[in-house]
Enzyme design. Structure first.
Site, PDB file in Angstrom:
ATOM      1  CE1 TYR A 186       0.853  -5.317 -11.881  1.00  0.00           C
ATOM      2  CE2 TYR A 186      -0.643  -3.705 -12.852  1.00  0.00           C
ATOM      3  CZ  TYR A 186      -0.020  -4.243 -11.751  1.00  0.00           C
ATOM      4  OH  TYR A 186      -0.256  -3.712 -10.506  1.00  0.00           O
TER       5      TYR A 186
HETATM    6  N1  LIG Z   1       2.704   1.296  -9.872  1.00  0.00           N
HETATM    7  C1  LIG Z   1       1.421   1.538 -10.048  1.00  0.00           C
HETATM    8  O1  LIG Z   1       1.035   2.564 -10.610  1.00  0.00           O
HETATM    9  C2  LIG Z   1       0.409   0.540  -9.537  1.00  0.00           C
HETATM   10  C3  LIG Z   1      -0.942   0.775  -9.789  1.00  0.00           C
HETATM   11  C4  LIG Z   1      -1.873  -0.078  -9.237  1.00  0.00           C
HETATM   12  C5  LIG Z   1      -1.481  -1.145  -8.436  1.00  0.00           C
HETATM   13  N2  LIG Z   1      -0.144  -1.391  -8.232  1.00  0.00           N
HETATM   14  C6  LIG Z   1       0.234  -2.503  -7.350  1.00  0.00           C
HETATM   15  O2  LIG Z   1       0.459  -1.987  -6.047  1.00  0.00           O
HETATM   16  C7  LIG Z   1       1.242  -2.915  -5.290  1.00  0.00           C
HETATM   17  C8  LIG Z   1       2.280  -2.220  -4.424  1.00  0.00           C
HETATM   18  O3  LIG Z   1       2.881  -1.135  -5.072  1.00  0.00           O
HETATM   19  P1  LIG Z   1       4.255  -0.503  -4.504  1.00  0.00           P
HETATM   20  O4  LIG Z   1       4.484   0.760  -5.213  1.00  0.00           O
HETATM   21  O5  LIG Z   1       4.270  -0.559  -3.017  1.00  0.00           O
HETATM   22  O6  LIG Z   1       5.285  -1.613  -5.062  1.00  0.00           O
HETATM   23  P2  LIG Z   1       6.847  -1.767  -4.823  1.00  0.00           P
HETATM   24  O7  LIG Z   1       7.399  -0.661  -4.023  1.00  0.00           O
HETATM   25  O8  LIG Z   1       7.457  -2.055  -6.156  1.00  0.00           O
HETATM   26  O9  LIG Z   1       6.913  -3.080  -3.915  1.00  0.00           O
HETATM   27  C9  LIG Z   1       6.670  -4.328  -4.422  1.00  0.00           C
HETATM   28  C10 LIG Z   1       7.315  -5.340  -3.514  1.00  0.00           C
HETATM   29  O10 LIG Z   1       7.110  -6.646  -4.080  1.00  0.00           O
HETATM   30  C11 LIG Z   1       8.205  -7.406  -3.720  1.00  0.00           C
HETATM   31  N3  LIG Z   1       8.450  -8.553  -4.590  1.00  0.00           N
HETATM   32  C12 LIG Z   1       8.791  -8.569  -5.885  1.00  0.00           C
HETATM   33  N4  LIG Z   1       9.012  -9.841  -6.283  1.00  0.00           N
HETATM   34  C13 LIG Z   1       8.790 -10.617  -5.189  1.00  0.00           C
HETATM   35  C14 LIG Z   1       8.875 -11.995  -4.954  1.00  0.00           C
HETATM   36  N5  LIG Z   1       9.223 -12.878  -5.895  1.00  0.00           N
HETATM   37  N6  LIG Z   1       8.581 -12.467  -3.714  1.00  0.00           N
HETATM   38  C15 LIG Z   1       8.247 -11.607  -2.725  1.00  0.00           C
HETATM   39  N7  LIG Z   1       8.160 -10.279  -2.878  1.00  0.00           N
HETATM   40  C16 LIG Z   1       8.434  -9.789  -4.107  1.00  0.00           C
HETATM   41  C17 LIG Z   1       9.416  -6.481  -3.784  1.00  0.00           C
HETATM   42  O11 LIG Z   1      10.292  -7.033  -2.853  1.00  0.00           O
HETATM   43  P3  LIG Z   1      11.816  -6.609  -2.658  1.00  0.00           P
HETATM   44  O12 LIG Z   1      11.738  -5.483  -1.672  1.00  0.00           O
HETATM   45  O13 LIG Z   1      12.426  -7.841  -2.122  1.00  0.00           O
HETATM   46  O14 LIG Z   1      12.354  -6.203  -4.007  1.00  0.00           O
HETATM   47  C18 LIG Z   1       8.832  -5.151  -3.368  1.00  0.00           C
HETATM   48  O15 LIG Z   1       9.129  -4.876  -2.025  1.00  0.00           O
HETATM   49  C19 LIG Z   1       1.814  -3.890  -6.300  1.00  0.00           C
HETATM   50  O16 LIG Z   1       1.056  -5.099  -6.211  1.00  0.00           O
HETATM   51  C20 LIG Z   1       1.525  -3.224  -7.644  1.00  0.00           C
HETATM   52  O17 LIG Z   1       1.346  -4.194  -8.646  1.00  0.00           O
HETATM   53  C21 LIG Z   1       0.795  -0.553  -8.754  1.00  0.00           C
END
Ligand SMILES: NC(=O)c1ccc[n+]([C@@H]2O[C@H](COP(=O)([O-])OP(=O)(O)OC[C@H]3O[C@@H](n4cnc5c(N)ncnc54)[C@H](OP(=O)(O)O)[C@@H]3O)[C@@H](O)[C@H]2O)c1
Length: 218
Positions: free
Chosen positions: A131
């Protein structure tokens, strides 16, 4: 007034950004994969009014989403429950294609929600190294795109209320490399249209300095 496209708008940070933009009277286009999921309930803080909900998938052609948009937020992510195929196709390739679309459409600014450790995946947790590699090269593609950009690299995301205080210096203890999604959403909102932050890559963790002050000091 500028118009913002939020990619990954149905996600947790995405919804916060979209709702805040709407509440401040800004024009916002929200990309989701399944609009029906957002037609009722408390999505986007309770109302779709003032939000242009558009269907799109980062694995498909998304170029039309960029028409008439001034700035872009990328907050999509394949998530922990999918395999490394989606890490490649969404976090890397989907992000790169979004960056190319933004460049081709003449977008003024691209705000990327990346991750702590994306600068050097060799130093990150082994478990999420693929990732981090995907995020690394997506960030690199943005830096080299010629677009104005802000890259935010938050620590592990928590579902907590805003703390409002952050540090841009990574804490040594991995347990302290955390931040609430609300604080990240607020950092996105402070980055949008903020020319002083253009060209900056900023790690973000819960800390002691007021958010706007910490961003301005980078
Ligand atoms: N989790 C962690 O600890 C962490 C740490 C650092 C950074 N991040 C990053 O922070 C960002 C946002 O986090 P979050 O918690 O808000 O994430 P989240 O709630 O999982 O939301 C991610 C969104 O991406 C969308 N998605 C997935 N596949 C897709 C596709 N093929 N085309 C279009 N949209 C797609 C999903 O859409 P659907 O609603 O359609 O499913 C979901 O709404 C992400 O980039 C993540 O990598 C996460």
């Amino acid at each position: 007034m500028s118009k913002t496209l939020v990619l990954g708008a149905g996600g947790q940070i995405g919804q916060m950004v979209v709702a805040s933009l709407r509440d401040s009277g800004c024009e916002v286009r929200a990309q989701v994969r399944e609009p029906a999921r957002f037609s009722e309930g408390d999505s986007f803080g309770g109302s779709l009014q003032g939000i242009e909900l558009v269907t799109g998938d980062l694995e498909q052609d998304i170029s039309a989403l960029f028409e008439g948009v001034d700035q872009v937020v990328f907050s999509a992510g394949s998530g922990a429950s999918t395999g490394f195929d989606k890490t490649l196709l969404v976090d890397l390739w989907g992000a790169c294609r979004a960056i190319d679309c933004a460049r081709d459409a003449g977008i003024r600014q691209f705000v990327m929600v990346s991750s702590r450790g994306a600068n050097n995946p060799d130093n990150g947790p082994e478990r999420i190294k693929p990732y981090l590699v995907a995020k690394h090269f997506a960030d690199k593609h943005l830096v080299e795109s010629g677009l104005e950009y802000v890259i935010l690299q938050p620590g592990r995301l928590l579902d907590e209320p805003a703390c409002g205080r952050v540090t841009t210096v990574r804490p040594v203890d991995p347990a302290e490399q955390i931040i609430s999604r609300r604080d990240v959403a607020d950092a996105v909102l402070l980055s949008l249209g903020n020319e002083a932050l253009n060209g900056k890559t900023i790690e973000l963790f819960k800390g002691e300095t007021e958010l706007a002050e910490a961003l301005a000091a980078v």
